[in-house]
Design an enzyme around this catalytic site. Sequence first.
Site, PDB file in Angstrom:
ATOM      1  N   SER A   1       0.851  -1.189   0.000  1.00 33.84           N
ATOM      2  CA  SER A   1       0.000   0.000   0.000  1.00 33.84           C
ATOM      3  C   SER A   1       0.886   1.239   0.000  1.00 33.84           C
ATOM      4  CB  SER A   1      -0.853  -0.039   1.258  1.00 33.84           C
ATOM      5  OG  SER A   1      -1.227   1.253   1.651  1.00 33.84           O
ATOM      6  N   SER A   2       0.322   2.360  -0.450  1.00 34.20           N
ATOM      7  CA  SER A   2       1.120   3.588  -0.523  1.00 34.20           C
ATOM      8  C   SER A   2       1.495   4.126   0.862  1.00 34.20           C
ATOM      9  CB  SER A   2       0.370   4.660  -1.320  1.00 34.20           C
ATOM     10  OG  SER A   2      -0.862   4.952  -0.713  1.00 34.20           O
ATOM     11  N   CYS A   3       0.890   3.584   1.935  1.00 39.19           N
ATOM     12  CA  CYS A   3       1.225   4.079   3.279  1.00 39.19           C
ATOM     13  C   CYS A   3       2.586   3.578   3.770  1.00 39.19           C
ATOM     14  CB  CYS A   3       0.142   3.733   4.282  1.00 39.19           C
ATOM     15  SG  CYS A   3       0.020   1.978   4.613  1.00 39.19           S
TER      16      CYS A   3
ATOM     17  N   TYR B   1       0.335  -1.368  10.214  1.00 41.40           N
ATOM     18  CA  TYR B   1       0.042  -1.934   8.888  1.00 41.40           C
ATOM     19  C   TYR B   1       1.213  -1.685   7.931  1.00 41.40           C
ATOM     20  CZ  TYR B   1      -2.459  -2.496   4.411  1.00 41.40           C
ATOM     21  OH  TYR B   1      -2.851  -2.881   3.158  1.00 41.40           O
TER      22      TYR B   1
ATOM     23  N   LYS C   1       3.738  -4.304   5.904  1.00 44.11           N
ATOM     24  CA  LYS C   1       3.892  -4.310   4.442  1.00 44.11           C
ATOM     25  C   LYS C   1       5.358  -4.077   4.040  1.00 44.11           C
ATOM     26  CE  LYS C   1      -0.236  -5.348   3.209  1.00 44.11           C
ATOM     27  NZ  LYS C   1      -0.475  -6.615   2.496  1.00 44.11           N
TER      28      LYS C   1
ATOM     29  N   HIS D   1     -12.749   2.609   4.179  1.00 48.12           N
ATOM     30  CA  HIS D   1     -11.981   3.739   3.664  1.00 48.12           C
ATOM     31  C   HIS D   1     -12.941   4.894   3.350  1.00 48.12           C
ATOM     32  CE1 HIS D   1      -9.053   0.473   2.814  1.00 48.12           C
ATOM     33  NE2 HIS D   1      -8.196   1.400   3.188  1.00 48.12           N
TER      34      HIS D   1
HETATM   35  O1  GFB Z   1      -9.557   6.312   3.366  1.00 45.16           O
HETATM   36  P1  GFB Z   1      -9.112   6.593   4.736  1.00 45.16           P
HETATM   37  O2  GFB Z   1      -9.874   5.944   5.838  1.00 45.16           O
HETATM   38  O3  GFB Z   1      -7.617   6.208   4.962  1.00 45.16           O
HETATM   39  O4  GFB Z   1      -9.207   8.183   4.997  1.00 45.16           O
HETATM   40  P2  GFB Z   1      -6.148   6.816   4.683  1.00 45.16           P
HETATM   41  C1  GFB Z   1      -8.722   9.126   4.102  1.00 45.16           C
HETATM   42  C2  GFB Z   1      -9.073  10.525   4.580  1.00 45.16           C
HETATM   43  O5  GFB Z   1     -10.495  10.705   4.485  1.00 45.16           O
HETATM   44  C3  GFB Z   1      -8.709  10.847   6.030  1.00 45.16           C
HETATM   45  C4  GFB Z   1     -10.993  11.275   5.671  1.00 45.16           C
HETATM   46  O6  GFB Z   1      -8.230  12.155   6.088  1.00 45.16           O
HETATM   47  C5  GFB Z   1     -10.044  10.722   6.742  1.00 45.16           C
HETATM   48  O7  GFB Z   1     -10.138  11.485   7.927  1.00 45.16           O
HETATM   49  N1  GFB Z   1     -12.416  10.926   5.831  1.00 45.16           N
HETATM   50  C6  GFB Z   1     -13.451  11.815   5.758  1.00 45.16           C
HETATM   51  C7  GFB Z   1     -12.943   9.732   6.112  1.00 45.16           C
HETATM   52  N2  GFB Z   1     -14.608  11.212   6.024  1.00 45.16           N
HETATM   53  C8  GFB Z   1     -14.327   9.905   6.244  1.00 45.16           C
HETATM   54  C9  GFB Z   1     -15.136   8.783   6.557  1.00 45.16           C
HETATM   55  O8  GFB Z   1     -16.359   8.872   6.710  1.00 45.16           O
HETATM   56  N3  GFB Z   1     -14.498   7.582   6.671  1.00 45.16           N
HETATM   57  C10 GFB Z   1     -13.148   7.452   6.516  1.00 45.16           C
HETATM   58  N4  GFB Z   1     -12.598   6.245   6.623  1.00 45.16           N
HETATM   59  N5  GFB Z   1     -12.354   8.519   6.252  1.00 45.16           N
HETATM   60  C11 GFB Z   1      -5.606   4.290   4.942  1.00 45.16           C
HETATM   61  C12 GFB Z   1      -4.551   3.621   5.749  1.00 45.16           C
HETATM   62  O9  GFB Z   1      -5.266   5.617   5.113  1.00 45.16           O
HETATM   63  O10 GFB Z   1      -5.582   4.033   3.563  1.00 45.16           O
HETATM   64  C13 GFB Z   1      -4.181   2.297   5.277  1.00 45.16           C
HETATM   65  O11 GFB Z   1      -4.928   3.664   7.101  1.00 45.16           O
HETATM   66  C14 GFB Z   1      -4.091   2.180   3.785  1.00 45.16           C
HETATM   67  O12 GFB Z   1      -2.987   1.913   5.866  1.00 45.16           O
HETATM   68  C15 GFB Z   1      -5.257   2.778   3.093  1.00 45.16           C
HETATM   69  O13 GFB Z   1      -2.874   2.740   3.300  1.00 45.16           O
HETATM   70  C16 GFB Z   1      -5.137   2.780   1.590  1.00 45.16           C
HETATM   71  O14 GFB Z   1      -5.931   7.145   3.247  1.00 45.16           O
HETATM   72  O15 GFB Z   1      -5.863   7.929   5.626  1.00 45.16           O
END
Ligand code: GFB
Length: 315
Positions: free
Chosen positions: A113-115, A142, A146, A185
């Site tokens: 993953s890109s993280c 995580y 990876k 996500h």
């Molecule tokens: O997609 P996401 O959960 O993961 O969140 P990451 C991306 C951004 O969207 C963050 C915002 O800044 C969240 O605060 N966001 C806004 C929300 N509203 C929402 C919501 O209702 N739900 C969620 N989930 N986010 C993950 C990593 O990071 O992405 C993993 O934790 C992995 O390790 C994955 O790399 C692809 O992009 O921040």
Amino acid sequence: MANLKIDKSDKIYVAGHNGMVGSALVRGLQKRGYSNLLLRTRKELDLLNQGSVFSFLQKENPRYIFLAAAKVGGINANNTFRGQFIYENLAIETNIIHGAYLAGIKELNFLGSSCIYPRDCEQPMKEEYLLTGPLEPTNEPYAISKIAGIKMCESYNRQYSTHYVSSMPTNLYGPNDNYDLNTSHVLPALISKAHQAKVQEDKQLVVWGSGKPMREFLYVDDAADALIHMMENNLAEGIFNIGTGEEVTIRELAEIVMAVVGFKGEIVFDTNKPDGTPRKLLSVEKLKKLGWQAQTKLKEGIEKSYQDYLENHEN
Ligand code: GFB
């Protein structure tokens, strides 16, 4: 380069074929005429069980492995279930990669993953920026798991002359996504929230964080296409980023989702929720040079995903 070109009848094991990426891989492989796919559900094969995985790989001896099985989730899941994320991912990777080596399987594509890149990484992030700075805290367990997988592939290639490659996709979305608001996500979460808000005639859509972080989103069938392209090009070693090369802010993303869903209320930001990494745009030059490029535009991909949500996930 790996030894021989993959034949359409060669046995290909897709680990994690019921997940979002694994199921897209199965669709993509079948579409291209690969007829000998090796698939096991979680019930049939527990990937956390070393003995079961070793004997399965020994017995089946697939020609190629896509390691798409993983414990995944959005920012909240990563930050909450930190122990499970590091343990389960390490166990799955070590079992499959070492099991593949023991069974004499030479070719494997490990999905990360890109993280894995540093939190404050130079943008766009090139493959060589790995391990040049501290990680984003919300998904550090995580990311560490990876990075361990990448280093296993690299180390086995050096010591045992295997051809294990690593792929680092950006944030993926599409059919079979997880719509559970606690663990999903951002993109599936916004689709579900905007749809529910429309149905209930709410005035507001709650978006986590400040709306300012930037993210890159890739439709999962495009990611599968990249992975199959890598296999067909006999890539034998290294890390390959998979993305679109384009990014949007979370606010812009919410606006696009609202337009697709047809919800006309206002956006409110819940700043008690974390933003995570400020930016993570992948450099996709390496795969571009090998002739691969993403095809699906963000709005088009969101339209397809919303359709899948309505047909399969609304309830
Ligand atoms: O997609 P996401 O959960 O993961 O969140 P990451 C991306 C951004 O969207 C963050 C915002 O800044 C969240 O605060 N966001 C806004 C929300 N509203 C929402 C919501 O209702 N739900 C969620 N989930 N986010 C993950 C990593 O990071 O992405 C993993 O934790 C992995 O390790 C994955 O790399 C692809 O992009 O921040």
